[in-house]
Structure formats: C-alpha cells, structure tokens
Write a protein that holds these residues in place. Structure first.
Motif, PDB file in Angstrom:
ATOM      1  N   ILE A 185      62.329  30.858  71.387  1.00 12.11           N
ATOM      2  CA  ILE A 185      61.261  30.262  72.210  1.00 12.11           C
ATOM      3  C   ILE A 185      59.868  30.632  71.697  1.00 12.11           C
ATOM      4  O   ILE A 185      59.083  29.769  71.299  1.00 12.11           O
ATOM      5  CB  ILE A 185      61.427  30.667  73.698  1.00 12.11           C
ATOM      6  CG1 ILE A 185      62.763  30.130  74.232  1.00 12.11           C
ATOM      7  CG2 ILE A 185      60.262  30.138  74.531  1.00 12.11           C
ATOM      8  CD1 ILE A 185      63.079  30.547  75.651  1.00 12.11           C
ATOM      9  N   LEU A 186      59.571  31.940  71.672  1.00 12.11           N
ATOM     10  CA  LEU A 186      58.205  32.355  71.321  1.00 12.11           C
ATOM     11  C   LEU A 186      57.838  32.006  69.886  1.00 12.11           C
ATOM     12  O   LEU A 186      56.695  31.616  69.616  1.00 12.11           O
ATOM     13  CB  LEU A 186      58.059  33.873  71.544  1.00 12.11           C
ATOM     14  CG  LEU A 186      58.102  34.347  73.007  1.00 12.11           C
ATOM     15  CD1 LEU A 186      57.888  35.856  73.070  1.00 12.11           C
ATOM     16  CD2 LEU A 186      57.048  33.630  73.857  1.00 12.11           C
ATOM     17  N   SER A 187      58.792  32.151  68.954  1.00 15.18           N
ATOM     18  CA  SER A 187      58.472  31.886  67.542  1.00 15.18           C
ATOM     19  C   SER A 187      58.079  30.431  67.301  1.00 15.18           C
ATOM     20  O   SER A 187      57.439  30.110  66.300  1.00 15.18           O
ATOM     21  CB  SER A 187      59.669  32.243  66.658  1.00 15.18           C
ATOM     22  OG  SER A 187      60.777  31.417  66.956  1.00 15.18           O
ATOM     23  N   LYS A 188      58.471  29.551  68.234  1.00 13.49           N
ATOM     24  CA  LYS A 188      58.114  28.136  68.109  1.00 13.49           C
ATOM     25  C   LYS A 188      56.766  27.817  68.754  1.00 13.49           C
ATOM     26  O   LYS A 188      56.247  26.715  68.606  1.00 13.49           O
ATOM     27  CB  LYS A 188      59.204  27.273  68.737  1.00 13.49           C
ATOM     28  CG  LYS A 188      60.557  27.417  68.033  1.00 13.49           C
ATOM     29  CD  LYS A 188      61.649  26.641  68.753  1.00 13.49           C
ATOM     30  CE  LYS A 188      62.992  26.841  68.057  1.00 13.49           C
ATOM     31  NZ  LYS A 188      64.093  26.150  68.759  1.00 13.49           N
ATOM     32  N   LYS A 189      56.229  28.801  69.489  1.00 12.17           N
ATOM     33  CA  LYS A 189      54.960  28.586  70.197  1.00 12.17           C
ATOM     34  C   LYS A 189      53.741  28.901  69.337  1.00 12.17           C
ATOM     35  O   LYS A 189      52.735  28.211  69.398  1.00 12.17           O
ATOM     36  CB  LYS A 189      54.920  29.462  71.452  1.00 12.17           C
ATOM     37  CG  LYS A 189      56.027  29.184  72.452  1.00 12.17           C
ATOM     38  CD  LYS A 189      55.857  27.855  73.142  1.00 12.17           C
ATOM     39  CE  LYS A 189      56.906  27.654  74.239  1.00 12.17           C
ATOM     40  NZ  LYS A 189      56.793  26.345  74.898  1.00 12.17           N
ATOM     41  N   HIS A 190      53.852  29.969  68.513  1.00 11.37           N
ATOM     42  CA  HIS A 190      52.675  30.408  67.756  1.00 11.37           C
ATOM     43  C   HIS A 190      53.123  31.154  66.500  1.00 11.37           C
ATOM     44  O   HIS A 190      54.166  31.821  66.492  1.00 11.37           O
ATOM     45  CB  HIS A 190      51.806  31.320  68.618  1.00 11.37           C
ATOM     46  CG  HIS A 190      50.411  31.497  68.088  1.00 11.37           C
ATOM     47  ND1 HIS A 190      50.103  32.397  67.086  1.00 11.37           N
ATOM     48  CD2 HIS A 190      49.242  30.875  68.418  1.00 11.37           C
ATOM     49  CE1 HIS A 190      48.806  32.333  66.822  1.00 11.37           C
ATOM     50  NE2 HIS A 190      48.264  31.410  67.619  1.00 11.37           N
ATOM     51  N   ALA A 191      52.318  31.052  65.439  1.00 14.49           N
ATOM     52  CA  ALA A 191      52.651  31.698  64.163  1.00 14.49           C
ATOM     53  C   ALA A 191      52.728  33.219  64.293  1.00 14.49           C
ATOM     54  O   ALA A 191      53.458  33.875  63.554  1.00 14.49           O
ATOM     55  CB  ALA A 191      51.621  31.318  63.109  1.00 14.49           C
ATOM     56  N   PHE A 192      51.981  33.790  65.234  1.00 19.25           N
ATOM     57  CA  PHE A 192      51.982  35.244  65.427  1.00 19.25           C
ATOM     58  C   PHE A 192      53.381  35.768  65.707  1.00 19.25           C
ATOM     59  O   PHE A 192      53.783  36.825  65.241  1.00 19.25           O
ATOM     60  CB  PHE A 192      51.050  35.615  66.587  1.00 19.25           C
ATOM     61  CG  PHE A 192      51.171  37.052  67.034  1.00 19.25           C
ATOM     62  CD1 PHE A 192      50.580  38.074  66.308  1.00 19.25           C
ATOM     63  CD2 PHE A 192      51.908  37.376  68.172  1.00 19.25           C
ATOM     64  CE1 PHE A 192      50.705  39.401  66.710  1.00 19.25           C
ATOM     65  CE2 PHE A 192      52.032  38.691  68.584  1.00 19.25           C
ATOM     66  CZ  PHE A 192      51.430  39.708  67.851  1.00 19.25           C
ATOM     67  N   PHE A 193      54.158  34.998  66.488  1.00 17.69           N
ATOM     68  CA  PHE A 193      55.496  35.435  66.882  1.00 17.69           C
ATOM     69  C   PHE A 193      56.498  35.316  65.735  1.00 17.69           C
ATOM     70  O   PHE A 193      57.604  35.835  65.816  1.00 17.69           O
ATOM     71  CB  PHE A 193      55.974  34.637  68.091  1.00 17.69           C
ATOM     72  CG  PHE A 193      55.118  34.837  69.315  1.00 17.69           C
ATOM     73  CD1 PHE A 193      55.112  36.050  69.971  1.00 17.69           C
ATOM     74  CD2 PHE A 193      54.298  33.817  69.778  1.00 17.69           C
ATOM     75  CE1 PHE A 193      54.314  36.245  71.096  1.00 17.69           C
ATOM     76  CE2 PHE A 193      53.501  34.004  70.897  1.00 17.69           C
ATOM     77  CZ  PHE A 193      53.503  35.232  71.551  1.00 17.69           C
ATOM     78  N   LYS A 194      56.116  34.622  64.668  1.00 17.23           N
ATOM     79  CA  LYS A 194      56.944  34.596  63.462  1.00 17.23           C
ATOM     80  C   LYS A 194      56.636  35.803  62.583  1.00 17.23           C
ATOM     81  O   LYS A 194      57.511  36.333  61.901  1.00 17.23           O
ATOM     82  CB  LYS A 194      56.699  33.310  62.675  1.00 17.23           C
ATOM     83  CG  LYS A 194      57.227  32.054  63.355  1.00 17.23           C
ATOM     84  CD  LYS A 194      56.987  30.824  62.478  1.00 17.23           C
ATOM     85  CE  LYS A 194      57.538  29.572  63.143  1.00 17.23           C
ATOM     86  NZ  LYS A 194      57.311  28.357  62.315  1.00 17.23           N
ATOM     87  N   ILE A 195      55.372  36.211  62.591  1.00 15.33           N
ATOM     88  CA  ILE A 195      54.967  37.358  61.780  1.00 15.33           C
ATOM     89  C   ILE A 195      55.515  38.653  62.369  1.00 15.33           C
ATOM     90  O   ILE A 195      56.097  39.484  61.668  1.00 15.33           O
ATOM     91  CB  ILE A 195      53.424  37.411  61.669  1.00 15.33           C
ATOM     92  CG1 ILE A 195      52.906  36.172  60.915  1.00 15.33           C
ATOM     93  CG2 ILE A 195      52.981  38.691  60.976  1.00 15.33           C
ATOM     94  CD1 ILE A 195      51.391  36.055  60.900  1.00 15.33           C
ATOM     95  N   LEU A 196      55.330  38.820  63.681  1.00 14.15           N
ATOM     96  CA  LEU A 196      55.866  40.000  64.372  1.00 14.15           C
ATOM     97  C   LEU A 196      57.286  39.669  64.817  1.00 14.15           C
ATOM     98  O   LEU A 196      57.499  38.825  65.670  1.00 14.15           O
ATOM     99  CB  LEU A 196      55.004  40.351  65.581  1.00 14.15           C
ATOM    100  CG  LEU A 196      55.380  41.637  66.332  1.00 14.15           C
ATOM    101  CD1 LEU A 196      55.256  42.851  65.421  1.00 14.15           C
ATOM    102  CD2 LEU A 196      54.510  41.807  67.570  1.00 14.15           C
ATOM    103  N   GLN A 197      58.274  40.341  64.201  1.00 12.47           N
ATOM    104  CA  GLN A 197      59.669  39.999  64.423  1.00 12.47           C
ATOM    105  C   GLN A 197      60.189  40.512  65.762  1.00 12.47           C
ATOM    106  O   GLN A 197      59.835  41.605  66.216  1.00 12.47           O
ATOM    107  CB  GLN A 197      60.523  40.582  63.289  1.00 12.47           C
ATOM    108  CG  GLN A 197      60.191  40.027  61.924  1.00 12.47           C
ATOM    109  CD  GLN A 197      60.642  38.587  61.760  1.00 12.47           C
ATOM    110  OE1 GLN A 197      61.798  38.270  61.944  1.00 12.47           O
ATOM    111  NE2 GLN A 197      59.715  37.714  61.399  1.00 12.47           N
ATOM    112  N   GLY A 198      61.068  39.719  66.375  1.00 13.20           N
ATOM    113  CA  GLY A 198      61.659  40.088  67.653  1.00 13.20           C
ATOM    114  C   GLY A 198      62.476  41.366  67.580  1.00 13.20           C
ATOM    115  O   GLY A 198      62.533  42.132  68.553  1.00 13.20           O
ATOM    116  N   SER A 199      63.108  41.644  66.426  1.00 14.76           N
ATOM    117  CA  SER A 199      63.923  42.862  66.291  1.00 14.76           C
ATOM    118  C   SER A 199      63.055  44.116  66.413  1.00 14.76           C
ATOM    119  O   SER A 199      63.471  45.112  67.023  1.00 14.76           O
ATOM    120  CB  SER A 199      64.658  42.858  64.947  1.00 14.76           C
ATOM    121  OG  SER A 199      63.744  42.751  63.870  1.00 14.76           O
ATOM    122  N   LEU A 200      61.837  44.070  65.867  1.00 13.04           N
ATOM    123  CA  LEU A 200      60.937  45.223  65.977  1.00 13.04           C
ATOM    124  C   LEU A 200      60.487  45.410  67.424  1.00 13.04           C
ATOM    125  O   LEU A 200      60.441  46.540  67.933  1.00 13.04           O
ATOM    126  CB  LEU A 200      59.730  45.038  65.065  1.00 13.04           C
ATOM    127  CG  LEU A 200      58.721  46.196  65.092  1.00 13.04           C
ATOM    128  CD1 LEU A 200      59.339  47.451  64.498  1.00 13.04           C
ATOM    129  CD2 LEU A 200      57.443  45.825  64.362  1.00 13.04           C
TER     130      LEU A 200
END
Length: 529
Positions: A185-200
């Motif tokens: 969900i979040l990674s599709k909303k903004h590029a920031f959420f692709k840079i900062l990984q959900g696993s971290l």
C-alpha cells in the motif's frame, strides 16, 4: 568510480538499511552466529564490490544458501569446520572462473532453478516458524522431515502451541503486518516508502516493542529469543569474538562435498542475480560473468577466514541499489563500510532486536520464493516444465539441496530426450492417383535416439507406394540413422516402394546413388562442423 558520489552515497544508505536486517535474519535461518551474517555482508560489500565487474550488483549472505548452511553445520558438528568448507568453496569458484564457467547457469533448466528457489523458500518458512512464535522447547527433529526420536518437522510444528512466547508472537505478527502494509500500500503512494524499506521499519518497531515488553512478565522476551552480536568493551577486543576456520579436515569427504555444493549453488544464484540485475540496469551494462565468479570466490575465501557466511550476489539488495539511482559499484562498497561501522559502534542496540521480527521478514522472503502463483504458472506450462519443477522441490525439502538439483537436472535431461524422440520428424500421407505417397520431413538434428521412431515409420510403409524423404532442414544426421535408411532401401526395392530424396544439393531418385549422396551431403558436413 568516484564520479557519481552524489548518487552512490544515498543509494548505499538505502542498501545498508535493506541489508542489515537481512544479514541478521539469514544468519538466524542458517543456525549460525548473528555476527557471521554481518561479516558476510561487510565482505560482500567491500571485497566483492572491489573485485566485481558488476556496476550495480550487491553481494552478501543469501537466503538461498541458508538451508545448505544449516544442514552443513549440523553435519560437520562445528562452525569452525564449516568455515573451512566456505574457504574451499571460494577456491572452487575461482577455479570455475579460470575455466570460464560463467555460462554454467545456462546449462540448468529454468524449471529446476525455479524449483530450487521454491524448495529453499519452503524450508526457510518451516525453519522460521519456531522463532516466529518464540518456541522454547523445540523437539529433536523439528528441522527435519526424517523421523528422529519420534518427531518430524510437521509433528514438531503441530506441537508448537504448547510453549509459545506471547511477546515474540505479537512482535512477529506486527512485523508481518507492517511489511505487507508497507510493500503493498504505502510503497505505491510515495517514492519515500520505496526508499525506506518496510523490513527496516518492522525491525525498529519490533525492537521498541521488545523494550516495552521487558517490564511485563507476561510479555517479556528472554535473551534466548534476541539477536546476540558480540559487544566488546574495547574495539581492540573485537577480534576475540571472531571465529576462524578449522582446516584439520578440509579434504575430508563431508567438507569437500559441502564446499562443492556451496560453490555450485552460490555460483548459480550469483549468475542468476547478475542476469536479473543487468536487465534492471537502466544503462544495460553487461557484467563479465567469469570475473564475477573470481570476485565471489575471493569474497568467500575472505568471509570464511574471519567467520562469515558464504556470499552470493543477491537480487533484493541489487534491485534496491538500482531503484535508489546508484551509478557505480562504489554504492555497494560504501554499504559494506556502513555495516562495518554499525557492528563496531552499535552492537548493544542490535542485541535488542527480537528474533521473531527477523523470522517475520524471512517468512515473507520464503513466501516470495515459493508463491502459489508460481506453482500455478508452472503447472499451466505443461508436464515438461512442471515435473522437473515439483520433483526438485520435493527432493530438496525431504532430502537435501544437492540431491534436489541433481535429480531435477536428470529429469530435465529425460524430458529433452523424450521431446527429441517425439520431434524427430514430420510425416504426411497423401493420396495421389489412387496410390499413397508418404512425405517424411526429418528434423534439424537427428540422432541415434530417433532410430526407433524413424525405423518404425519406414518399415511400416505399404507395397507399391512412394516415399518423399525431405532432409533440406536437417543439419545433423547421425550415421546410425543413415544405416537405418540404407537397410530400408533394400526392403523398398523388394516392396516396390519408390523413394525420392529432397536435399539442399538437389533431388535424387536413383537408389544406388541415394546413400552415397546422403553421406556426402550430411556426414561430411557433420565432420566439418
């Protein structure tokens, strides 16, 4: 290499944040010390990054090797002996580079490689379930499908509810929810959420929850279920916590077999990752595969010498590197130094990370390797793809990885032989002037494996018929098949079958010159080729 610092430094930070939890998690999945995973990440970044010809590839410990490592440590009974196998595996990889085996990945059917990765994914999931629930009393045999003391993997997992650590389970569930929500969900909303990984993010939240739970007896997590990275009082004492290889049995059967397995699978994973990374590269750089085997070999030797896990190039970190707009291999090297700095400066912080949140990360990694959609796709491709795929998985899960790859490869070869047998020729029978003319078109390559099929069709032709034998597309005609045709011509004369040859050099109707012409046209061409 320093031309793109403004791109490579931010990218290296992103890769560091992706690599840190994965290095710890893969060490957990490998039944190895947490520090060994971090060492492999450091060496993969600095040493392999320096020697590699890949501009954007990132190396480190790989989930695909976790099952082999865990089994190998158990077989050898000593982590130090296992490290000697890692060093030997590195030497074997360098030898692979010397004899130019960078194309080795192309000799394994895609179905077997996908089966290998799916089998590894299933094993990772099974091994992480106890850590996910904070299971304190894992019965013997929990990591094996083979019965030991009355317990197998499935029966042990069935008893897992008997001794759950509530705090670990809550953190594991929260970790999975965060990663799925972040990635889907979040990674599709903004590029920031692709840079900062959900696993971290999951690791950070899980660590905070662990600290909060420590004041509650019902939710408190014992140190057994936390990461345990050495934390020396002085940096000079850090070397005391490193493990070093025991070379006393380096040429024993078990060590050599494990080393060869590691070298083969690590090389395959690396070459597959190289191919995928080159496809993702916006500039479409081509990585020299033999040089990559050299780099991986040097990396594994260095990693094994100071207590690290085996290394491969890994697609997760490589794709994160590409998505972060890295331009050169300096990004991979800097990420290695960042891992080194974290080990030297914040080990106490790392030791607050609960194993259950790392298990959550690995369970999702395993799921991505063994997605149900992949099984459905392989089934839809037909038995020639599905049978090698599913057999490879079953043997890996119930036996071991090397057996799985070997049997999968044998099944793949059998499929090739069956299809070669089936596709040796095309036959068409037509009625011409109340007589039958059979047109037989031979395939591009006709070998001794096709003798039975061709012989059956030729010797079943009826009397007083005609045969048109077309070899214009044939580039290889085995001498054994020529002899079959030679024997048929004798029978054709007795059955009054008229034979007409269509060849690139012309057409022939005279049976006496038929075979000589055939040999001249194909056999000599084969010898020249």
């Amino acid at each position: 290499m320093f031309k793109y610092l403004k791109n490579d430094i931010p990218a290296s930070i992103v890769v560091f944040f992706v690599a840190l939890p994965l290095c710890l998690g893969i060490a957990l999945a490998s039944d190895a010390p947490p520090l060994s995973g971090l060492i492999a990440g450091i060496i993969g970044g600095i040493v392999v990054g320096f020697f590699s010809g890949s501009r954007l590839g990132v190396s480190g410990p790989a989930a695909g090797l976790a099952a082999i490592v865990a089994a190998a440590i158990g077989t050898l009974g000593s982590f130090e002996l296992f490290l000697s196998a890692v060093v030997l595996a590195g030497a074997i990889q360098i030898f692979f580079g010397v004899i130019r085996m960078g194309i080795i990945g192309y000799f394994f059917p895609n179905s077997v490689i996908k089966g290998m990765l799916s089998g590894i994914g299933i094993i990772i999931i099974l091994k992480q379930i106890p850590h996910f629930f904070g299971y304190d009393s894992e019965p013997e045999g929990a990591d094996s499908f083979i019965e030991k003391s009355g317990e197998t993997t499935l029966s042990a997992l069935a008893h897992i509810t008997d001794n759950i650590t509530l705090g670990s389970m809550i953190i594991g569930i929260v970790g999975i929810v965060i990663i799925l929500f972040w990635d889907n969900i979040l990674s599709k909303k903004h590029a920031f959420f692709k840079i900062l990984q959900g696993s971290l993010v999951a690791v950070v939240v899980g660590t905070i929850l662990q600290v909060v739970f420590s004041s509650n007896e019902a939710l408190k997590i014992e140190s057994l279920h936390l990461v345990q990275v050495p934390a020396p009082e002085k940096l000079s004492n850090f070397i005391d916590y490193l493990s070093f290889p025991d070379f006393s049995q380096i040429f024993s059967k078990d060590v050599v077999l494990i080393a060869f397995t590691l070298a083969l699978v690590a090389s395959l994973e690396t070459l597959l990752s190289v191919e995928a990374t080159d496809k993702l590269d916006p500039e479409k750089n081509v990585t020299p595969t033999n040089r990559e085997l050299f780099a991986q070999g040097f990396g594994n030797i260095a990693s094994g010498l100071i207590g690290g896990l085996p290394i491969t190039q890994v697609i997760v970190r490589s794709s994160a590197n590409i998505q972060s707009n890295a331009k050169s291999k300096l990004s991979a090297i800097i990420h290695g130094f960042l891992l080194l700095i974290s080990v030297l400066t914040i080990p106490m912080l790392l030791n607050h990370i609960p194993k259950s949140v790392l298990a959550a990360i690995l369970i999702l990694v395993g799921y991505k390797l063994a997605k149900p959609s992949l099984f459905k796709k392989m089934f839809s491709l037909g038995w020639t793809q599905f049978v090698p795929f599913i057999v490879t998985i079953l043997v890996i899960v119930f036996k071991d990885l090397l057996w799985g790859i070997s049997i999968g490869l044998v099944i793949g070869i059998i499929v090739i032989l069956v299809k070669s047998y089936q596709n040796s020729m095309f036959m068409k029978i037509s009625e011409i002037d109340a007589g039958k003319t059979t047109k037989l078109v031979l395939a591009e390559e006709v070998t001794f494996l096709n003798k039975a099929t061709i012989q059956k069709e030729l010797f079943n032709l009826h009397e007083n018929s005609s045969l048109e034998l077309d070899i214009r597309k044939t580039r290889y005609l085995d001498y054994d098949v020529v002899e079959i045709i030679e024997d048929f011509l004798i029978q054709a004369r007795n059955k009054n079958i008229h034979v007409h040859l269509l060849s690139e050099r012309g057409n022939v109707d005279n049976p006496e010159s038929f075979i000589e012409f055939l040999k001249l046209d194909k056999i000599k061409t084969n010898e020249t080729n």
